[in-house]
Design an enzyme around this catalytic site. Structure first.
Site, short mmCIF file in Angstrom:
data_model
loop_
_atom_site.label_atom_id
_atom_site.label_comp_id
_atom_site.label_asym_id
_atom_site.label_seq_id
_atom_site.Cartn_x
_atom_site.Cartn_y
_atom_site.Cartn_z
N HIS A 277 0.82 -1.20 0.00
CA HIS A 277 0.00 0.00 0.00
C HIS A 277 0.87 1.26 0.00
CE1 HIS A 277 -3.02 2.90 1.07
NE2 HIS A 277 -3.95 1.99 1.17
N CYS A 278 2.20 1.10 0.07
CA CYS A 278 3.03 2.29 0.29
C CYS A 278 3.95 2.62 -0.88
CB CYS A 278 3.86 2.10 1.56
SG CYS A 278 2.83 1.96 3.02
N ILE A 279 4.99 1.79 -1.07
CA ILE A 279 6.06 2.17 -2.01
C ILE A 279 5.54 2.41 -3.44
CG2 ILE A 279 8.39 1.56 -2.84
CD1 ILE A 279 8.30 1.89 0.19
#
Ligand SMILES: NC(=O)c1ccc[n+]([C@@H]2O[C@H](COP(=O)([O-])OP(=O)(O)OC[C@H]3O[C@@H](n4cnc5c(N)ncnc54)[C@H](O)[C@@H]3O)[C@@H](O)[C@H]2O)c1
Length: 458
Positions: A277-279
């Protein structure tokens, strides 16, 4: 009549005495571990979630987040220290509110702040003097001021006097045994100095080390810079892997040798592409914001392009190797090892495995997978692969032998790679975990044991 001179003094006092009630909006990967740390620090926690299922499991003391052990949660729930609710009107009971809702991208890869906006509305609805609100969701610089502050000031309240507003990014790395919510230094920036002071007063009692930055915008940018740094360096490792493939050099040997340099080099590894969900998402928040200010973030765009091509690169490797064996992808049986986006976690969001499966299915392969952490790929209506729901198959000799090719997509530490090496006919290893296991393995670059094939130009 209150004996306190100001909402700020009252809030400070409640934080100090541990009487402050801490609300958390969103009890997911970020919110639930934060609830545990606030409770561990002596605060009563009210967790809010729009999912009744999440509220029910939390209240029954069962954790749906791998990094939170159910017995730990159950103890806090049992003692009344943690309670979950879907009733957002109870936000009025909270002295501090941390917002930990998702910040995905929409279909056109632009920031989708609808969850943050919904949470901001809920807070605005019950806002009262003496509340501290901390946004934790990853987002572009300016969100806290432009969206939250604008909403909260509508009713005539003054930030830094009536209520306090900060941004403090969550840096949790799911599955990391060393760094977790409490011992990872926590960055915080306030809308005003008074906001920062109140925010620090609470979080200093919860986290081992706080890092105060000059503003909410600086805190927002710190988070997206960190993840952009990671995304760009992974893209560089992926580009080096592709260069190594052309040169016929083993990329892992090169990376390991470079990593022996005691200064000026930080090790990043290539792989099948980015997930989570981030990088893959956060840098797009920054590039979107900068586009609105007529500034083009060229490195982010290029790195995004390189990383998103990796699933196709892996599928090309598979097709080439099958071709060597006079086989086509069409009709081949392919077994993926690991579908989570990274080792030892159960998260398939944005996982490159999904794109690899889609591409293989498009070419007519029959695809199965084994993942001890992700037993099912659910049909959520968005995942563009056929045959959902899909279930993890058992990793047996016969399953391995019946596959024309096994692709290592996620290097989970609990998989028996010896069994895989002993039984698989062909292995394409996108993580470099099978290097110790012999000659039948194809890495991202070249077959192990194959001599470098430098081409002379000119
Ligand atoms: N997962 C990570 O490793 C990680 C790490 C650092 C930062 N972040 C950031 O933290 C934020 C949260 O991510 P996450 O992984 O915890 O998400 P998640 O999907 O695991 O959890 C979010 C929760 O919020 C709930 N929710 C959504 N809207 C709500 C609303 N209006 N009111 C109440 N509850 C609501 C959802 O039902 C869900 O349970 C995101 O911005 C993410 O980028 C995530």
């Amino acid at each position: 009549m209150s004996t306190w001179r100001s909402p700020r003094e009252r809030l400070f006092s409640r934080i100090e005495s541990r009487d402050a009630v801490c609300g958390i909006i969103g009890l997911g990967y970020v919110g639930l571990p934060l609830a545990i740390e606030l409770a561990r620090s002596g605060y009563r926690v009210l967790g809010f979630d729009i999912s009744e299922a999440v509220v029910e499991t939390v209240n029954s003391g069962v954790s749906h987040i791998m990094d939170v052990a159910s017995p730990v949660l159950a103890e806090f729930v049992g003692s009344g220290r943690i309670e979950a609710t879907a009733d957002l009107s109870r936000l009025a009971d909270c002295d501090a509110i941390s917002i930990c809702v998702p910040t995905p991208l929409n279909k056109t890869r632009e920031p989708d702040l609808s969850y943050v906006v919904a949470a901001a509305h809920a807070v605005h609805f019950t806002l009262r003097p003496g509340q501290l609100i901390i946004l934790e969701s990853t987002t572009y610089p300016g969100t806290t001021r432009e969206i939250l502050l604008t909403a909260f000031e509508e009713g005539g309240s003054t930030v830094g006097e009536d209520f306090f507003l900060c941004f403090s990014p969550e840096r949790v790395d799911p599955g990391n045994p060393q760094w977790h919510t409490r011992n990872t230094p926590k960055v915080l920036g306030g809308i005003t100095p008074a906001c920062a002071e109140v925010g620090m007063a609470l979080y200093e009692r919860v986290f081992d080390r706080m890092v105060l930055v000059e503003s909410a915008e600086a805190a927002e940018l710190t988070k997206v810079y960190e993840n952009t740094f990671r995304m760009i360096n992974i893209a560089l490792a992926n580009e080096i892997a592709q260069a190594c493939d052309v040169l016929g050099v083993d990329v892992w040997g090169v990376i390991e040798a470079a990593a022996t340099k005691p200064f000026g080099f930080m090790k990043f590894t290539p792989g099948p592409g980015l997930g989570g969900h981030c990088i893959p998402l956060d840098p797009h928040y920054l590039s979107w914001k900068m586009r609105t200010l007529s500034f083009r973030t060229r490195m982010i765009d290029l790195a995004g392009e390189i990383n998103s091509e990796m699933p196709a690169f892996v599928v090309r490797k598979v097709a080439d190797e099958l071709n060597e064996r006079r086989k086509s992808v069409k009709g081949s049986r392919v077994l993926l090892l690991g579908i989570a986006y990274k080792r030892d976690i159960d998260d398939v969001r944005e996982s490159p495995a999904l794109e690899i499966i889609r591409l293989l299915q498009e070419k007519g392969a029959e695809v199965a997978y084994h993942d001890p952490f992700c037993l099912t790929i659910a049909d959520d209506g968005h995942t563009p692969i056929r045959g959902l729901p899909m279930h993890s198959v058992d990793l047996t000799e016969s399953e391995l032998r019946s596959a024309d090719v096994v692709i290592v997509v996620t290097d989970h530490s609990t998989v028996d790679y010896g069994l895989v090496a002993a039984n698989a006919r062909l292995i394409v290893d996108s993580r470099g975990i099978m290097r110790e296991h012999g000659e039948s393995i194809v890495g991202l670059t070249r077959r192990s044991g194959q001599a470098p094939r430098m081409r002379l130009v000119g």
